[in-house]
Design a protein around this motif. Structure first.
Motif, mmCIF file in Angstrom:
data_model
loop_
_atom_site.group_PDB
_atom_site.id
_atom_site.type_symbol
_atom_site.label_atom_id
_atom_site.label_comp_id
_atom_site.label_asym_id
_atom_site.label_seq_id
_atom_site.Cartn_x
_atom_site.Cartn_y
_atom_site.Cartn_z
ATOM 1 N N SER A 135 -10.416 -1.671 -0.894
ATOM 2 C CA SER A 135 -9.799 -0.349 -0.835
ATOM 3 C C SER A 135 -10.756 0.624 -1.494
ATOM 4 O O SER A 135 -11.475 0.258 -2.428
ATOM 5 N N ILE A 136 -10.766 1.863 -1.018
ATOM 6 C CA ILE A 136 -11.670 2.847 -1.614
ATOM 7 C C ILE A 136 -10.905 4.118 -1.977
ATOM 8 O O ILE A 136 -9.918 4.477 -1.327
ATOM 9 N N MET A 150 -6.628 7.656 -1.260
ATOM 10 C CA MET A 150 -6.782 6.203 -1.328
ATOM 11 C C MET A 150 -6.673 5.637 0.088
ATOM 12 O O MET A 150 -5.732 5.961 0.824
ATOM 13 N N ILE A 151 -7.639 4.798 0.454
ATOM 14 C CA ILE A 151 -7.647 4.179 1.778
ATOM 15 C C ILE A 151 -7.550 2.671 1.611
ATOM 16 O O ILE A 151 -8.366 2.068 0.905
ATOM 17 N N CYS A 157 -3.848 6.082 4.659
ATOM 18 C CA CYS A 157 -4.633 7.105 3.963
ATOM 19 C C CYS A 157 -3.651 8.042 3.272
ATOM 20 O O CYS A 157 -2.917 8.778 3.933
ATOM 21 N N ILE A 158 -3.615 8.005 1.932
ATOM 22 C CA ILE A 158 -2.614 8.752 1.184
ATOM 23 C C ILE A 158 -3.294 9.568 0.087
ATOM 24 O O ILE A 158 -4.178 9.068 -0.610
ATOM 25 N N SER A 163 -3.951 7.586 -9.213
ATOM 26 C CA SER A 163 -3.666 6.298 -8.583
ATOM 27 C C SER A 163 -4.535 5.222 -9.214
ATOM 28 O O SER A 163 -5.487 5.507 -9.939
ATOM 29 N N SER A 164 -4.168 3.959 -8.923
ATOM 30 C CA SER A 164 -4.912 2.824 -9.473
ATOM 31 C C SER A 164 -4.960 1.699 -8.455
ATOM 32 O O SER A 164 -4.104 1.594 -7.574
ATOM 33 N N LEU A 165 -5.980 0.853 -8.590
ATOM 34 C CA LEU A 165 -6.165 -0.307 -7.727
ATOM 35 C C LEU A 165 -6.638 -1.471 -8.588
ATOM 36 O O LEU A 165 -7.099 -1.284 -9.710
#
Length: 248
Positions: A135-136, A150-151, A157-158, A163-165
């Motif tokens: 995810s990028i 975030m993708i 695509c939001i 945000s976090s991953l």
């Protein structure tokens, strides 16, 4: 996943009886096993921080970076497989270059994000390909102001304020919910991102990691770059102090 082993995970284009694409969920699992990524959109810019796990002491410091430049006004952070992410980064640079050649102006962040998301989605439609295991986070400043998208491997695509991953996604999300995004500056956000990454790092399972920080703001004249060493050191010291106080 009740249908695992029943043949529904052999092709990316096959739905399970539950309506799931298991190959896409496996790709999401690859992202969840990666180091934590935290991104914050402030009133004057965007900050991305990444917990880059170091599997071996023999690796050169600064190698295998997870924050990259796409265009002068766009940067990305990567969570998941770097090899897969490199393909998306190359594609994003190509899209940005093509847009500039055709329209004579920098590509809007939303347009680039949607094009890369569509490219991701194509890889969930055919049995001859597989989803990207990464995810990028795309950050930048365009005519609409600071932007953060975030993708995910599914092609979603939001846009986010924060945000976090990765491994510490949920713990980082809980910390992000306390941040007042409309009031915080990029300088303050750098410290906050560093603090969150240090607080969610699991010292038992992953002992060594490098902190990577990238930013774009009015202070950088709308150019994406890695955080300068003096600001980086200050943020890292702040994060370590906050962690010690929390442990006490």
């Amino acid at each position: 996943m009740s249908s695992v082993g029943s043949g529904y995970d052999l092709y990316v284009s096959t739905y399970s009886p539950d309506g799931k694409l298991f190959q896409v969920e496996y790709a999401n699992k690859a992202v969840e096993n990666s180091g934590t990524l935290v991104a914050i959109k402030t009133k004057d810019g965007v900050v991305i921080g990444i917990e880059k796990l170091v599997p071996s002491k023999m690796l050169c410091h600064g190698s295998n970076r997870r924050i990259h430049h796409i265009d002068t006004h766009i940067g990305v952070g990567v969570s998941g497989f770097l090899a897969d992410a490199r393909q998306l980064i190359t594609r994003a640079r190509s899209e940005a270059k093509q847009y500039r050649q055709v329209y004579g102006q920098p590509i809007p962040i939303k347009v680039l994000s949607q094009r890369i998301a569509s490219y991701n989605h194509v890889h969930t439609l055919y049995g001859s390909v597989r989803p990207f295991g990464c995810s990028i986070a795309i950050s930048g400043i365009d005519q609409y102001g600071p932007q953060l998208y975030m993708i995910e491997p599914s092609g979603s695509c939001i846009g986010y304020f924060g945000s976090s991953l990765g491994k510490g996604k949920q713990a980082a999300k809980n910390e992000l919910e306390k941040v007042k995004f409309s009031e915080i500056t990029t300088r303050e956000a750098i410290k906050e991102v560093a603090r969150i990454i240090y607080s969610v790092h699991d010292e038992v399972k992953d002992k060594d990691f490098e902190l990577e920080l990238g930013w774009i703001s009015n202070e950088t004249n709308g150019v994406h770059q890695l955080v300068p060493k003096d600001i980086f050191d200050e943020a890292e010291a702040y994060a370590k102090q906050a962690l010690e106080e929390a442990n006490m």
